[in-house]
Design a protein around this motif. Structure first.
Motif, PDB file in Angstrom:
ATOM      1  N   PHE A   1       5.519   9.381   6.342  1.00 49.77           N
ATOM      2  CA  PHE A   1       4.091   9.108   6.486  1.00 49.77           C
ATOM      3  C   PHE A   1       3.298  10.404   6.463  1.00 49.77           C
ATOM      4  CE2 PHE A   1       0.200   8.525   8.969  1.00 49.77           C
ATOM      5  CZ  PHE A   1      -0.350   7.427   8.321  1.00 49.77           C
TER       6      PHE A   1
ATOM      7  N   ILE B   1       4.373   3.437  12.980  1.00 53.65           N
ATOM      8  CA  ILE B   1       4.498   4.277  11.784  1.00 53.65           C
ATOM      9  C   ILE B   1       5.966   4.470  11.426  1.00 53.65           C
ATOM     10  CG2 ILE B   1       4.152   6.626  10.911  1.00 53.65           C
ATOM     11  CD1 ILE B   1       1.483   6.682  12.334  1.00 53.65           C
TER      12      ILE B   1
ATOM     13  N   TRP C   1       7.124   1.558   9.455  1.00 51.67           N
ATOM     14  CA  TRP C   1       6.604   1.628   8.087  1.00 51.67           C
ATOM     15  C   TRP C   1       7.438   2.586   7.250  1.00 51.67           C
ATOM     16  CZ3 TRP C   1       4.694   5.621   5.104  1.00 51.67           C
ATOM     17  CH2 TRP C   1       4.040   5.255   3.924  1.00 51.67           C
ATOM     18  N   GLU C   2       7.825   3.704   7.844  1.00 53.65           N
ATOM     19  CA  GLU C   2       8.636   4.674   7.125  1.00 53.65           C
ATOM     20  C   GLU C   2       9.998   4.094   6.762  1.00 53.65           C
ATOM     21  OE1 GLU C   2       7.040   8.998   8.747  1.00 53.65           O
ATOM     22  OE2 GLU C   2       8.538   7.906   9.959  1.00 53.65           O
TER      23      GLU C   2
ATOM     24  N   ARG D   1      -2.043   8.164   3.272  1.00 58.91           N
ATOM     25  CA  ARG D   1      -1.724   6.866   3.872  1.00 58.91           C
ATOM     26  C   ARG D   1      -2.129   5.729   2.936  1.00 58.91           C
ATOM     27  NH1 ARG D   1      -6.176   9.107   5.903  1.00 58.91           N
ATOM     28  NH2 ARG D   1      -8.071   7.877   6.257  1.00 58.91           N
TER      29      ARG D   1
END
Length: 237
Positions: free
Chosen positions: A102, A91, A94-95, A107
């Motif tokens: 997040f 995660i 992804w951030e 999501r």
């Protein structure tokens, strides 16, 4: 026995030990309240419930569950994200890629949060257990064996995309929604403030309705008689 703030719990436990026997102490439950008890040392922000049984071996108990909330208790291991196209990443990565914070409720569409679990158990298998995954052979490790039935169980997990590679190990993919609920423990940190929101508090020591309800659900069957000698400040009634 519910003990309000200021009660000497150690003395009450000694008394109950004499009445029921220390071996029949089922649990001591701690729960939060809307206001704490100030002290010259550590303030206390909760009350206690002492649960004793006439015979602990015959006690009636119904397991209670609460909804698991992302970011709350029981969710700290879920730090990975599977996107709709099957891409898996942390995660935090992804951030960094998106520049966004997040938020589980917001999501990406079709994505799933997950964590990785062990696919092996202790003790070596009778025969070697080489498992081919994505063109490479993996072994459970020294003095260990695959948890799923080998090889059919491992093959089913692979078909269901429930296996992930972490370093040189195969790991089990556990999605957050696989276990949407969790068991209550003897720490009830989710009842503080419920009293003030749902009931008009009449007495200083009046107990939250949620606390009494939970005790009754946990220990009785529908139609059972419940004796409350002090009437729970009226909450039970």
């Amino acid at each position: 026995v519910q003990l309000a703030q200021g009660a000497h719990i150690e003395r009450v436990r000694l008394l109950l030990d004499e009445v029921f026997g220390p071996e029949n102490c089922v649990s001591m439950i701690s729960y939060t309240t809307t206001s704490g008890l100030e002290s010259n040392t550590l303030n206390r922000a909760g009350d206690y419930i002492l649960w004793y049984a006439k015979d602990k071996g015959k006690v009636q108990y119904h397991e209670l569950y609460k909804e698991k909330v992302f970011g709350g208790e029981g969710s700290d291991k879920y730090r990975k994200l599977e996107l709709a196209d099957g891409t898996r990443m942390n995660i935090s990565d992804w951030e960094k890629q998106t520049g966004e914070k997040f938020v589980y409720a917001k999501r990406p569409a079709g994505s799933r949060v997950y964590c990785l679990g062990d696919l092996t158990s202790q003790d070596a298998a009778r025969d070697p257990q080489p498992f081919e995954y994505k063109g490479k052979l993996y072994f459970p490790g020294k003095s260990r064996h695959w948890q799923p039935t080998f090889p059919s169980g491992m093959e089913k997990l692979a078909e269901a995309n429930r296996i992930s590679i972490e370093g040189s190990l195969l790991r089990y993919v556990r999605y957050f929604e696989d276990f949407p609920i969790m068991k209550y423990t003897n720490i009830w940190d989710d009842v503080g403030g419920i009293q003030s929101r749902t009931d008009s508090k009449v007495y200083v020591v009046q107990t939250s309705r949620e606390v009494i309800q939970r005790c009754i659900l946990m220990t009785t069957e529908p139609g059972d008689l419940v004796l409350d000698p002090t009437c729970g400040s009226g909450t039970t009634a």
